[in-house]
Scaffold this motif. Structure first.
Motif, PDB file in Angstrom:
ATOM      1  N   LEU A 216       0.831  -1.208   0.000  1.00 19.94           N
ATOM      2  CA  LEU A 216       0.000   0.000   0.000  1.00 19.94           C
ATOM      3  C   LEU A 216       0.864   1.256   0.000  1.00 19.94           C
ATOM      4  O   LEU A 216       0.620   2.197  -0.771  1.00 19.94           O
ATOM      5  N   LEU A 217       1.890   1.280   0.845  1.00 16.27           N
ATOM      6  CA  LEU A 217       2.795   2.435   0.894  1.00 16.27           C
ATOM      7  C   LEU A 217       3.564   2.591  -0.421  1.00 16.27           C
ATOM      8  O   LEU A 217       3.743   3.712  -0.914  1.00 16.27           O
ATOM      9  N   SER A 218       3.998   1.474  -0.972  1.00 12.99           N
ATOM     10  CA  SER A 218       4.730   1.521  -2.243  1.00 12.99           C
ATOM     11  C   SER A 218       3.837   2.031  -3.363  1.00 12.99           C
ATOM     12  O   SER A 218       4.267   2.857  -4.191  1.00 12.99           O
ATOM     13  N   LEU A 219       2.590   1.573  -3.382  1.00 14.18           N
ATOM     14  CA  LEU A 219       1.640   2.018  -4.405  1.00 14.18           C
ATOM     15  C   LEU A 219       1.369   3.508  -4.280  1.00 14.18           C
ATOM     16  O   LEU A 219       1.300   4.231  -5.278  1.00 14.18           O
ATOM     17  N   THR A 220       1.239   3.992  -3.040  1.00 12.36           N
ATOM     18  CA  THR A 220       1.014   5.422  -2.805  1.00 12.36           C
ATOM     19  C   THR A 220       2.187   6.249  -3.308  1.00 12.36           C
ATOM     20  O   THR A 220       2.009   7.276  -3.974  1.00 12.36           O
ATOM     21  N   ALA A 221       3.403   5.790  -3.006  1.00  9.09           N
ATOM     22  CA  ALA A 221       4.606   6.511  -3.457  1.00  9.09           C
ATOM     23  C   ALA A 221       4.691   6.535  -4.973  1.00  9.09           C
ATOM     24  O   ALA A 221       4.989   7.579  -5.580  1.00  9.09           O
TER      25      ALA A 221
END
Length: 341
Positions: free
Chosen positions: A159-164
């Motif tokens: 989720l964090l990687s997708l947001t970045a």
């Protein structure tokens, strides 16, 4: 005025929902514990955090002023400042992932500054494009720190990687459009054709297409002229880095005011997620941003009560305080526009 009242009636229930979410979090975490923590806040560090926010706004103004000089615009700083504040107010309270200021600032700058719309839009677009470069770097640096130092479930990492990646994609695409406007021009023309029936009720479609074509050509010349001048872009880009560093410092000072340490990676992730949550259809992502901050700060090892208190104190600066001072800008700008009409 009726339209304004309608907008307020529409936003008020959502605003109250955001407040309710915060109250529920406070009740769940413990109101007494939060009040006890607030009593021990080091006011000196908190005032420094407020000062960091004020300096960040002035840095933003200076950066925008430099970019107007790149195309020889004789724009008065005392006129630009309230226009910038108006844009900040929109970013603060309107669900737009903090990009809703672009059309408003461009419109106000054109009208109040007596500048052609294409040049006005070019300076605002270049300003926001340069903001994207340090933001993307901060996002991936923070993500790397978190992945190396935290033990997180796989779905959180994804989720964090997708947001970045999403924020990086939007920022890079925006810069590309400024430098290579043909895709943007085709998109505008596509929208005009899709809205043909509506547009033709007010203006001939050929007239609208010609105006749009002229605007995109002028915007493209202005944006490319600005972004290709190293003499102006270098200091403006440096100030973009300074702006985002001040945002990080502001949040770090809030934790120092609570006698609590936190990693810069956690702050970077909080800023990133908060930025995305400003697109939630609640003024300023109220309630959602605070909730995300609590989850991130708690994952970084900060006790839940301190996490929520820190979130409330930081949002007290970035949402409430900033919204209050930027409101004066939109009042001034609205008055100037009213006098011109």
């Amino acid at each position: 005025m009726p339209r304004m009242r309608f907008s307020l009636r529409k936003m008020l229930p959502l605003f109250l929902l955001g407040v309710l979410i915060i109250l529920v979090m406070a009740a769940y975490t413990g109101v007494g514990d939060i009040l006890s923590i607030l009593r021990d806040v080091d006011i000196r560090f908190y005032l420094l955090a407020i000062g960091a926010q004020i300096v960040a706004i002035l840095v933003w103004l200076t950066k925008w002023k430099i970019l107007t000089n790149a195309i020889n615009l004789d724009a008065k700083t005392h006129r630009m400042f309230p226009i910038l504040l108006s844009g900040i107010l929109v970013n603060t309270v309107v669900p737009s992932a903090r990009v809703g200021d672009i059309p408003l600032r461009a419109y106000m700058f054109s009208r109040i500054g007596d500048i052609s719309p294409d040049k006005s839009f070019a300076t605002v677009a270049a300003d926001r494009a340069l903001d994207g470069i340090p933001l993307v770097m901060i996002i991936f640096f923070a993500l790397a720190m978190v992945l190396l130092t935290w033990s997180l479930p796989l779905y959180i990492i994804l989720l964090l990687s997708l947001t970045a990646v999403l924020i990086a994609f939007v920022a890079i695409t925006f810069i590309y459009v400024c430098l290579r406007p043909d895709p943007a021009r085709r998109l505008v023309m596509w929208f005009i054709q899709r809205l043909r029936r509506i547009i033709e009720r007010f203006r001939p479609i050929n007239y609208v297409e010609e105006k749009a074509e002229d605007f995109m050509k002028g915007f493209s010349r202005g944006a490319r002229t600005i972004l290709r001048q190293k003499r102006y872009v270098a200091p403006a880009l440096t100030l973009s880095f300074v702006y985002w560093l001040l945002v990080i410092v502001r949040m770090y000072l809030v934790f120092l005011a609570l006698d609590q340490t936190i990693s810069f990676g956690a702050i970077g992730i909080a800023i990133t997620v908060g930025l995305v949550l400003h697109a939630v259809p609640i003024p300023g992502g109220l309630g959602f941003v605070e909730g995300a901050y609590v989850l991130i700060f708690s994952a970084a090892g900060v006790p839940p009560q301190v996490s929520l208190t820190a979130a409330l104190l930081d949002r007290g600066i970035s949402f409430w305080f900033t919204g209050l001072i930027s409101g004066s800008g939109i009042v001034w700008s609205g008055h100037k526009l009213f006098k011109e009409d």
